[in-house]
Design a protein around this motif. Sequence first.
Motif, PDB file in Angstrom:
ATOM      1  N   SER A  15      -3.081  17.206 -38.910  1.00 51.66           N
ATOM      2  CA  SER A  15      -2.507  17.819 -37.718  1.00 51.66           C
ATOM      3  C   SER A  15      -1.037  18.097 -37.940  1.00 51.66           C
TER       4      SER A  15
ATOM      5  N   ARG B 128      -1.909  11.315 -36.113  1.00 49.59           N
ATOM      6  CA  ARG B 128      -2.533  11.433 -34.794  1.00 49.59           C
ATOM      7  C   ARG B 128      -2.612  10.122 -34.027  1.00 49.59           C
TER       8      ARG B 128
ATOM      9  N   ALA C 179      -6.124  13.496 -29.415  1.00 52.99           N
ATOM     10  CA  ALA C 179      -7.434  14.117 -29.594  1.00 52.99           C
ATOM     11  C   ALA C 179      -7.292  15.619 -29.789  1.00 52.99           C
ATOM     12  N   TRP C 180      -6.439  16.230 -28.974  1.00 54.11           N
ATOM     13  CA  TRP C 180      -6.072  17.638 -29.106  1.00 54.11           C
ATOM     14  C   TRP C 180      -4.566  17.740 -28.915  1.00 54.11           C
ATOM     15  N   GLU C 181      -4.027  18.927 -29.053  1.00 54.93           N
ATOM     16  CA  GLU C 181      -2.583  19.071 -28.967  1.00 54.93           C
ATOM     17  C   GLU C 181      -2.039  18.604 -27.623  1.00 54.93           C
ATOM     18  N   LYS C 182      -2.720  18.931 -26.529  1.00 54.42           N
ATOM     19  CA  LYS C 182      -2.215  18.605 -25.197  1.00 54.42           C
ATOM     20  C   LYS C 182      -2.920  17.425 -24.541  1.00 54.42           C
TER      21      LYS C 182
ATOM     22  N   HIS D  64      -4.294  13.577 -24.947  1.00 52.64           N
ATOM     23  CA  HIS D  64      -4.264  12.329 -25.710  1.00 52.64           C
ATOM     24  C   HIS D  64      -5.141  11.293 -25.017  1.00 52.64           C
TER      25      HIS D  64
ATOM     26  N   TYR E 173      -2.694  14.411 -20.195  1.00 55.86           N
ATOM     27  CA  TYR E 173      -2.673  15.859 -20.458  1.00 55.86           C
ATOM     28  C   TYR E 173      -1.251  16.360 -20.271  1.00 55.86           C
TER      29      TYR E 173
END
Length: 327
Positions: free
Chosen positions: A25, A219, A256-259, A261, A294
Amino acid sequence: MVPVIMKKYLSLYSLILLCLLLFPSNVISFDGPLSVRNHFPLFLHANTPALESAKIIRSFSANLSYSSIHTVRNSARWSVSLDMEIAELTFRYTGKISDSFGFGIEIPLFSFNSGVLDSFLESYHDMLGLPDYGRSERPRNDFLYEVRKDGRMIIKGNSGKTGIGDVRLSLKKVVYHDDPVISIKTAIELPTGNESHGFGNGSPDFMGSLLIDKRLSERLLMYGNAGMVFPGNLKAKETIDLREYFYAGIGIEAAAWEKLHLLGQLFVQTSPFPETDISAVDRTAVMISLGGRYAFKDNSIEFSFTEDPSTSGAPDFTASLLFKKKL
């Protein structure tokens, strides 16, 4: 025993964490552990901490938490009768003096209520085959907040009361800026809450703690907190000498994704109350929290669910929703 539903969540989180380790990432920003405090009424106003990052971040947040508590127990000298729900709305500002020094102020508002969740919790416990802490032996959604010693009333709370709690001021110093980031923190809780209504203990409380942020991968970030609290006396209908207590916690934040967690953490604390011979008060409290965050622009929304696997010194469950804005 950790509830079945919590075991399922832990298994899911473990699977997601394993997947995160397998995929690279970009550089990711981490915003700290879940902001969850112990709402057990006898401990709540003894400077009970929430886990936090060792970093200094300028921010403003509003945190709404809702807890359900049921502890009705007696010993030779003590009677602790708690059947209630607590709502807390806390406003927190954290500022930056320099790269190494930061400060914070927290203003909590409390509401004690008979609540509306007893039917839901009864169904929840029946569905999972869990004990109900004796909740079914009392009328549904009936408020009870009484603590007696040697037959004399020490604390008597009232349903529907709302008011400000004890305001907390804190100072943080970063002593190591690399990986891991290490900070020391001190805090004082001022007796601004009305102790006769159960919103404070009527005395200042002091705390010192060590905070550590350790990056596990691009991450994954781990948080560790440990400290000691020196609460003042509880000035209720009679004065009760509270004891110093220890706390510690560990948390994981996973991008988990960019925005979005995912977060999970474990918190433990010893009891600040004098020995009562009631295990639900005297034993070490344990809380397991799972949630997510988020982020959008400089803002974030955080949600979490907290259980008490030790069934002592903590609410049956706490649900929290937090909005934070970086400044």
